[in-house]
Design an enzyme around this catalytic site. Structure first.
Site, PDB file in Angstrom:
ATOM      1  N   LYS A 182     -60.513 -47.528-111.683  1.00 10.44           N
ATOM      2  CA  LYS A 182     -61.864 -47.081-111.532  1.00 10.44           C
ATOM      3  C   LYS A 182     -62.111 -45.715-111.434  1.00 10.44           C
ATOM      4  O   LYS A 182     -61.660 -44.915-110.463  1.00 10.44           O
ATOM      5  CB  LYS A 182     -62.145 -47.601-110.116  1.00 10.44           C
ATOM      6  CG  LYS A 182     -63.847 -47.713-109.951  1.00 10.44           C
ATOM      7  CD  LYS A 182     -64.219 -47.657-108.277  1.00 10.44           C
ATOM      8  CE  LYS A 182     -64.034 -46.192-107.888  1.00 10.44           C
ATOM      9  NZ  LYS A 182     -65.025 -45.231-108.645  1.00 10.44           N
ATOM     10  N   GLU A 258     -53.573 -39.465-102.226  1.00 16.48           N
ATOM     11  CA  GLU A 258     -53.608 -37.796-102.281  1.00 16.48           C
ATOM     12  C   GLU A 258     -54.946 -37.270-101.982  1.00 16.48           C
ATOM     13  O   GLU A 258     -55.874 -37.991-102.677  1.00 16.48           O
ATOM     14  CB  GLU A 258     -53.403 -37.696-103.957  1.00 16.48           C
ATOM     15  CG  GLU A 258     -51.942 -38.234-104.617  1.00 16.48           C
ATOM     16  CD  GLU A 258     -50.948 -37.301-104.212  1.00 16.48           C
ATOM     17  OE1 GLU A 258     -51.128 -36.153-103.477  1.00 16.48           O
ATOM     18  OE2 GLU A 258     -49.663 -37.751-104.152  1.00 16.48           O
ATOM     19  N   CYS A 292     -57.850 -29.796-105.063  1.00 15.91           N
ATOM     20  CA  CYS A 292     -57.263 -30.008-103.690  1.00 15.91           C
ATOM     21  C   CYS A 292     -56.356 -28.868-103.225  1.00 15.91           C
ATOM     22  O   CYS A 292     -56.050 -28.850-101.991  1.00 15.91           O
ATOM     23  CB  CYS A 292     -56.594 -31.527-103.615  1.00 15.91           C
ATOM     24  SG  CYS A 292     -55.420 -31.687-105.171  1.00 15.91           S
ATOM     25  N   GLU A 387     -62.668 -27.976 -96.161  1.00 10.21           N
ATOM     26  CA  GLU A 387     -62.432 -28.004 -97.506  1.00 10.21           C
ATOM     27  C   GLU A 387     -63.747 -27.402 -98.123  1.00 10.21           C
ATOM     28  O   GLU A 387     -64.851 -28.016 -97.890  1.00 10.21           O
ATOM     29  CB  GLU A 387     -62.213 -29.148 -98.173  1.00 10.21           C
ATOM     30  CG  GLU A 387     -61.070 -29.233 -98.985  1.00 10.21           C
ATOM     31  CD  GLU A 387     -60.947 -30.644 -99.667  1.00 10.21           C
ATOM     32  OE1 GLU A 387     -61.531 -31.563 -99.263  1.00 10.21           O
ATOM     33  OE2 GLU A 387     -60.027 -30.578-100.748  1.00 10.21           O
TER      34      GLU A 387
END
Ligand code: NAD
Length: 485
Positions: A182, A258, A292, A387
């Site tokens: 997906k 992750e 990331c 972040e």
């Protein structure tokens, strides 16, 4: 194959249906994929729901029975897939540039990196083997076999629309698993092109299926309800990762996650400044900071802070911002309005607390944000703990090594960290003290794309690894067989 109703010449032959059980499917429900460059519509893509999910699970279960049996056949098909992707590098890079705004030249690099993973795992498929296990009895012999874990549900983000798929589908298919993928709502076209090439490579029906959806929660429910889905492989935010982990618990699926990162970069007084600036530009501004493992916080020794900040700001200001399709562009737009709004809010917060923008600092309009360097960033500033996912580099000074390590470790995340020093003993000491799954010592770039290396985080950055034998082990289970003679 269903192709896209678009006037963009780059997308005329890109599939927009769902790839289920080896066939392209059009659906009455579609959703719009736009381009971050100017927010115009690119394509209407099949919007899969729970019915299509259940169909894909059945096809994956059926395909698994034979796919798992022949390592060498798998290796050949996966290697052909890699060759076809390689041959379609420019086509795929253009799709990426259009659907999520990655500069074309950088997108080509991502395709190359992803092909590297797939080739690595095509080869690894030929080497999957067991071990002899010693027995204390003369009349017994023991051995292990490594068996594919089963049907895998893979969920990927938009920021690396090709390589995040390569790192999951490559090892999963090599291990003998079948995969239902997906892709992210923002970047389904790259994934659908990968499915088309899988079919061309001779991938049997049901081995790799790609189902876009605009409602990931509803679409995903059947995978978590079905005990035959044995593994969930996810890359994305920590919040969604936690949710999927909880949903996988009742049927005890194996899970690899992750997740988010908040990488610190420490620049020591003895660092090679030119190298530190060069590598920091890579680790900060690659993919406009939407990475990331992107450096999100720079801790610089007070004795060199001005020199580093000046040189870094000059290098950041020199980056070319523009149309991602232009091969000269180094910084494209941010993926969506929310991403742009978050970056703007983080910079406003930092400046309101006393930071100074020495490069950038003000939106270019639309979804574009310029490379930004902030000096004098104060404790408590949001971007030091959250972040930012954008092209913004906050600089904070430190005095002692212990202080730098404490600041660097002051995060819920533990994905990647960077340090710059010429002192080998310090490099060892500090890399051992950093609570991160990946550490770059005088290296701001290549650690992200080495197929043979383990990639994955500590703490709230997730669990499990991608890359190398670690990445393959995620899709295998060990069976012990004991023979009485
Ligand atoms: P996201 O978590 O919002 O989305 C990631 C994927 O999860 C998408 O495919 C999305 O459709 C799906 N998803 C969302 N809600 C879901 C639900 N309820 N059920 C099932 N699927 C669901 O993340 P994003 O904004 O697309 O990606 C950015 C995040 O990914 C950042 O936090 C970044 O650090 C992280 N990331 C991590 C790595 C890594 O290797 N650790 C790599 C790239 C990105």
């Amino acid at each position: 194959m269903t192709t896209t109703p678009t006037t963009r010449p780059e997308l005329q032959d890109i599939p927009t249906g769902a790839f289920i059980a080896g066939e392209w499917r059009t659906l009455p429900r579609t959703f719009v994929v736009d381009t971050p460059y100017d927010s115009s519509d690119l394509a209407h893509v099949a919007d899969c729901g729970p019915d299509e999910a259940r169909e894909a699970i059945e096809a994956a279960v059926t395909a698994f029975a034979t796919w798992k049996t022949d390592n060498f056949r798998r290796a050949d098909i996966i290697a052909r897939w890699a060759d076809l992707i390689d041959a379609n590098t420019e086509r795929m890079a253009r799709v990426m540039a259009l659907e999520m705004g990655k500069p074309f030249t950088e997108a080509k690099g991502e395709v190359g990196g992803g092909v590297g993973y797939i080739r690595y795992y095509a080869d690894a498929a030929r080497h999957i083997a067991g071990e002899r296990v010693p027995s204390r009895f003369a009349h017994k012999r023991g051995m292990t076999t490594s068996e594919a874990i089963g049907v895998v549900y893979a969920v990927t983000p938009w920021n690396f629309p090709m390589s995040m798929i390569a790192r999951k589908a490559g090892p999963a298919l090599a291990a003998g698993c079948t995969v239902v993928l997906k892709p992210a709502e923002q970047s389904p076209l790259t994934a659908l092109l990968l499915a088309e090439l899988w079919a061309q490579a001779g991938g049997p029906a049901g081995t790799l299926q790609v189902l876009p959806t605009n409602d990931p929660a509803a679409f995903s429910a059947p995978f978590f309800d079905d005990v035959r889905v044995r593994k969930v492989a996810f890359t994305g935010s920590t919040d969604v990762g936690r949710l999927l982990f909880r949903q996988a618990a009742p049927t005890l699926k194996k899970v690899s996650l992750e997740l988010g990162g908040h990488a610190p970069s420490i620049v020591f007084a003895d660092a090679d400044l030119d190298l530190a600036v060069r590598e920091s530009v890579i680790s900060k501004f690659r993919n406009a900071g939407q990475t990331c493992i992107s450096s999100n916080r720079f801790y610089v020794h007070e004795s060199i802070a001005d020199a580093f900040a000046d040189a870094f700001a000059r290098a950041a200001s020199a980056l070319k911002v523009g149309d991602p399709l232009d091969p000269g562009t180094e910084i494209g737009p941010l993926v969506d309005e929310q991403g742009h709004a978050k970056v703007s809010a983080h910079v406003e917060d930092a400046v309101s607390r006393g930071a100074t923008a020495i490069a950038g600092g003000r939106s270019h309009g639309g979804r574009f944000y310029p490379p930004t360097v902030l000096s004098g960033v104060q404790p408590g500033t949001r971007m030091l703990h959250e972040e930012t996912f954008g092209p913004v580099a906050p600089i904070v000074t430190f005095r002692t090594d212990d202080e730098a390590v404490a600041l660097a470790n002051d995060s819920e995340y533990g994905l990647a960290a960077y340090l710059y020093t010429r002192d080998l003993a310090r490099a060892f000491r500090v890399s051992e003290a950093l609570e991160y799954g990946i550490v770059g010592v005088n290296d701001g770039g290549p650690i992200g794309a080495a197929a043979q290396a383990p990639f994955g985080g500590f703490k709230n950055s997730g669990m499990g690894k991608e890359g190398g034998h670690w990445g393959l082990d995620e899709y295998l289970q060990t069976k012990y067989v004991s023979f009485g003679l």
